[in-house]
Design a protein around this motif. Structure first.
Motif, short mmCIF file in Angstrom:
data_model
loop_
_atom_site.label_atom_id
_atom_site.label_comp_id
_atom_site.label_asym_id
_atom_site.label_seq_id
_atom_site.Cartn_x
_atom_site.Cartn_y
_atom_site.Cartn_z
N LYS A 286 -33.20 -66.92 14.96
CA LYS A 286 -33.57 -67.80 16.07
C LYS A 286 -33.97 -66.97 17.29
N LEU A 287 -33.21 -65.87 17.50
CA LEU A 287 -33.52 -65.01 18.64
C LEU A 287 -34.92 -64.41 18.47
N GLN A 288 -35.18 -63.94 17.24
CA GLN A 288 -36.48 -63.34 16.93
C GLN A 288 -37.60 -64.36 17.16
N LYS A 289 -37.31 -65.60 16.69
CA LYS A 289 -38.29 -66.67 16.80
C LYS A 289 -38.57 -66.98 18.29
N SER A 290 -37.46 -67.02 19.08
CA SER A 290 -37.62 -67.32 20.51
C SER A 290 -38.43 -66.22 21.18
N LEU A 291 -38.12 -64.95 20.82
CA LEU A 291 -38.86 -63.84 21.43
C LEU A 291 -40.34 -63.94 21.07
N LYS A 292 -40.58 -64.31 19.84
CA LYS A 292 -41.97 -64.42 19.40
C LYS A 292 -42.69 -65.54 20.17
N TYR A 293 -41.95 -66.65 20.37
CA TYR A 293 -42.56 -67.75 21.13
C TYR A 293 -42.85 -67.34 22.56
N ILE A 294 -41.91 -66.58 23.13
CA ILE A 294 -42.14 -66.12 24.51
C ILE A 294 -43.39 -65.24 24.54
N ALA A 295 -43.45 -64.31 23.56
CA ALA A 295 -44.61 -63.42 23.51
C ALA A 295 -45.89 -64.23 23.29
N MET A 296 -45.77 -65.27 22.44
CA MET A 296 -46.94 -66.09 22.14
C MET A 296 -47.41 -66.83 23.40
N TYR A 297 -46.45 -67.37 24.15
CA TYR A 297 -46.81 -68.06 25.39
C TYR A 297 -47.45 -67.07 26.36
N PHE A 298 -46.83 -65.91 26.43
CA PHE A 298 -47.23 -64.91 27.41
C PHE A 298 -48.62 -64.33 27.08
N VAL A 299 -48.78 -63.91 25.82
CA VAL A 299 -50.06 -63.30 25.42
C VAL A 299 -51.08 -64.40 25.11
N GLY A 300 -50.64 -65.41 24.32
CA GLY A 300 -51.56 -66.46 23.89
C GLY A 300 -52.13 -67.27 25.05
N SER A 301 -51.36 -67.45 26.11
CA SER A 301 -51.85 -68.25 27.25
C SER A 301 -52.71 -67.42 28.19
N ASN A 302 -52.85 -66.13 27.90
CA ASN A 302 -53.61 -65.18 28.74
C ASN A 302 -52.90 -64.83 30.04
N ALA A 303 -51.64 -65.24 30.18
CA ALA A 303 -50.89 -64.85 31.39
C ALA A 303 -50.75 -63.32 31.43
N TYR A 304 -50.54 -62.74 30.25
CA TYR A 304 -50.35 -61.29 30.15
C TYR A 304 -51.62 -60.55 30.60
N ALA A 305 -52.78 -60.98 30.08
CA ALA A 305 -54.04 -60.33 30.47
C ALA A 305 -54.28 -60.51 31.97
N SER A 306 -53.87 -61.66 32.52
CA SER A 306 -54.09 -61.93 33.95
C SER A 306 -53.22 -61.01 34.80
N ILE A 307 -51.97 -60.78 34.35
CA ILE A 307 -51.12 -59.83 35.08
C ILE A 307 -51.76 -58.45 35.01
N GLY A 308 -52.36 -58.16 33.85
CA GLY A 308 -53.08 -56.89 33.69
C GLY A 308 -54.19 -56.77 34.72
N ALA A 309 -54.94 -57.86 34.95
CA ALA A 309 -56.04 -57.82 35.93
C ALA A 309 -55.49 -57.54 37.33
N ALA A 310 -54.31 -58.11 37.63
CA ALA A 310 -53.69 -57.86 38.94
C ALA A 310 -53.33 -56.37 39.08
N CYS A 311 -52.79 -55.80 38.01
CA CYS A 311 -52.41 -54.36 38.03
C CYS A 311 -53.65 -53.49 38.18
N LEU A 312 -54.72 -53.89 37.49
CA LEU A 312 -55.97 -53.12 37.56
C LEU A 312 -56.52 -53.14 39.00
N THR A 313 -56.39 -54.29 39.65
CA THR A 313 -56.86 -54.40 41.04
C THR A 313 -56.06 -53.45 41.93
N TYR A 314 -54.74 -53.43 41.71
CA TYR A 314 -53.87 -52.54 42.49
C TYR A 314 -54.32 -51.09 42.29
N ALA A 315 -54.59 -50.70 41.02
CA ALA A 315 -55.02 -49.33 40.73
C ALA A 315 -56.36 -49.03 41.41
#
Ligand code: SF4
Length: 583
Positions: A286-315
């Motif tokens: 269940k823990l593994q499944k929850s982590l996967k869902y979190i990752a899926m929400y994070f990566v799948g929703s593009n929130a992760y890539a968007s945080i990446g764009a913010a970091c790139l702007t900072y750089a």
């Protein structure tokens, strides 16, 4: 439940090449008439359905092939069949696998010297039928050890294997043939892709409780994998599609191995693995499944890539010697989030094949994601207006051109002399457009917002972002090439081929690394530019790992690829605050 996926699962080199050739022929503007394959291209009903939807037919004896293009499949054909096709004046595209061609050449050479040919393989299989055609009427097939006893007396014998034969069976039959005939020339022609796949099933079966083999029921090499796994004493389930899986059949097993035949596309394997992972139970599961869902929400929703764009702007701010402001990073993150979210719905067909996990994630939450995409775009425009009217106009026109990218600018009424009716039809335009847009959001906007006049530093930040984003976009295209071809998407790997694309990316990485190493020394940027070389090295590392199949092509791959943007931010932060270099 733990799932281990075989590294060799999925399309082999010969099938990939055959798919590329048939899809190229179907999208070739010079191709007149229908594109046919001479027999089913591969033994996979799902892929054949998709090819049918693309208008690619399977040639029957009764088919009128005149003015058509006929693709010879990876199994090859007999010389007589080739002659027949040539007489019908069809355009022939030869997708015979190089390994099969080698066997054809061996048989032909020895047949001319008076040898009889013995093929260890499946009677009636397309490859075996094709090979027999080169034996000058003296060809025989041995499928089992018993078949050897039924063979006639022969003088000189050339023994070859069907390329997808079980190597151990080939060795056993060969031994018996050598006992029976005095003069034998033996060629172990099982292809390397098959041997590696079979060897991996044997080693994988030692570390799993059960094995799932994904592939068409008519596929000889898939059936062979099933037999090998069963011979290793593992409960083995042969499935064609994800719908055949059910939790009951696997409830007694903790570790499941997944492999697939040479004609199984990666999207089918991905779907099976995702379904299996959803069966996980127990506290750890269940823990593994929850982590996967979190990752899926994070990566799948593009929130992760968007945080990446913010970091790139900072750089980029630090590369250009500008004070990093949160508002610049927020504009970049929101603009990228809305662009990716809305783009997904315009690209639904390709995403269903290439990124099944994201496709189902979006499908279930389409209203929410469209709403968030629109909200993100509105908020980014509002923030950009707070920076300056110029920045607002820039964000507005960049977003607008993103939407115009898919519109048909040239009306259909105009004659066919203009092939390109929208920007998206121009090969490679998507990668170029996306890279320029992200360079605008993360470099040009902070530059304009800060009122900086150091154009040389802007050129470095812009070029750095363009290259890093371009490499990312094209690597995703290389991963998605089969799915994109099936839905008719125009990308750089489709236009010039995967190998040339890799050469371009490699050259780009070298040029970028040199550029980033030199420009701080000649005073174009702050020394932070030098720290960005780490992003180039990182891009080379994940490309290598993906190429070697160490990195899969699902969530983990996206996570690793998009981490490069975050790495840019981390490297810039470290350079600015921890290891300040006096350049
Ligand atoms: Fe070629 Fe081997 Fe694939 Fe057959 S299984 S198409 S011989 S690479």
């Amino acid at each position: 439940m733990r799932v281990i996926v075989a590294k060799t699962a999925g399309f082999c080199m010969g099938v990939k090449k055959a798919m590329d050739i048939v899809l190229d022929a179907a999208s070739d503007k010079d191709t007149n008439g229908t594109v046919y394959t001479d027999g089913p291209l591969i033994h996979n009903p799902q892929v054949l359905d998709l090819l049918r939807q693309k208008g690619i037919g399977v040639a029957q004896d009764s088919s009128d092939l005149s003015r058509s293009t006929v693709v010879i499949r990876a199994h090859g054909i007999t010389p007589a069949r080739r002659q027949q096709l040539e007489q019908q004046r069809v355009k022939i595209c030869d997708a015979t696998c190089p390994h099969v061609k080698r066997v054809q050449r061996i048989i032909s050479k020895y047949a001319k010297q008076g040898y009889s040919t013995l093929i260890v393989g499946d009677k009636g299989h397309a490859e075996v039928i094709g090979l027999l055609g080169y034996a000058e009427g003296r060809g025989y097939v041995a499928e089992t050890l018993d078949d050897v006893d039924k063979l006639p007396p022969l003088q000189k014998v050339c023994i070859v294997a069907q390329t997808t034969q079980d190597r151990r069976m080939f060795e056993k039959i060969t031994e018996k043939l050598k006992d029976r005939y005095d003069s034998c020339e033996v060629f172990g022609t099982v292809c390397s892709s098959t041997s590696e796949r079979q060897a991996e099933v044997i080693s994988l079966s030692k570390s799993v409780d059960a094995m799932i083999v994904v592939g068409g029921r008519g596929s000889a090499n898939t059936n062979r994998l099933v037999k090998i796994s069963e011979a290793e004493g593992k409960p083995t389930f042969h499935i064609e599609t994800v719908e055949e899986l059910n939790p009951k059949m696997l409830r007694d097993f903790d570790v499941i191995g997944v492999t697939a035949g040479a004609s199984t596309p990666h999207w089918l394997i991905t779907r099976v693995v995702e379904k299996l992972e959803s069966y996980q139970s127990g506290r750890f599961g269940k823990l593994q499944k929850s982590l996967k869902y979190i990752a899926m929400y994070f990566v799948g929703s593009n929130a992760y890539a968007s945080i990446g764009a913010a970091c790139l702007t900072y750089a980029n701010c630090l590369i250009m010697g500008i004070k990093p402001e949160v508002i610049y990073s927020a504009i970049a993150a929101l603009s990228l989030f809305s662009a990716l979210a809305l783009d997904h719905f315009a690209n639904k067909e390709a995403n269903t094949l290439n990124e099944p996990f994201r496709a189902s994630f979006y499908q279930k939450r389409s209203s929410l994601i469209i709403g968030l995409g629109i909200f993100g775009a509105a908020l980014s425009l509002t923030l950009s207006f707070l920076v300056s009217p110029y920045v607002f106009l820039l964000v507005f026109f960049t977003s607008l051109s993103g939407m115009a990218y898919r519109l048909e600018i040239i009306p259909k009424k105009l004659p066919n002399i203009i092939y390109y009716r929208s920007l998206k039809q121009i090969q490679g335009s998507k990668e170029l457009f996306f890279s320029v847009a992200l360079a605008v959001y993360t470099a040009l906007i902070p530059f304009l917002g800060s009122g900086s006049r150091y154009f040389s530093s802007l050129s470095v930040a812009f070029f750095f972002t363009f290259c890093i984003v371009f490499i990312r976009a094209v690597l995703f295209d290389i991963r998605n090439v089969q799915g994109d071809m099936l839905v008719g998407k125009e990308t750089i790997p489709i236009a010039i081929g995967k190998e040339k694309t890799k050469i371009i990316l490699g050259s780009m990485a070298v040029i970028l690394a040199i550029f980033l190493a030199i420009t701080p020394r000649i005073g174009w940027t702050s020394y932070i530019g030098f720290y960005m070389v780490s992003c180039v090295i990182y891009a080379c590392c994940y490309s290598y790992l993906y190429h070697k199949r160490i990195l899969g092509d699902g969530l983990l791959y996206e996570f690793a690829v998009d981490f490069n943007f975050i790495l840019a931010g981390i490297a810039a932060f470290v350079g600015e605050n921890l290891f300040v270099v006096q350049w």
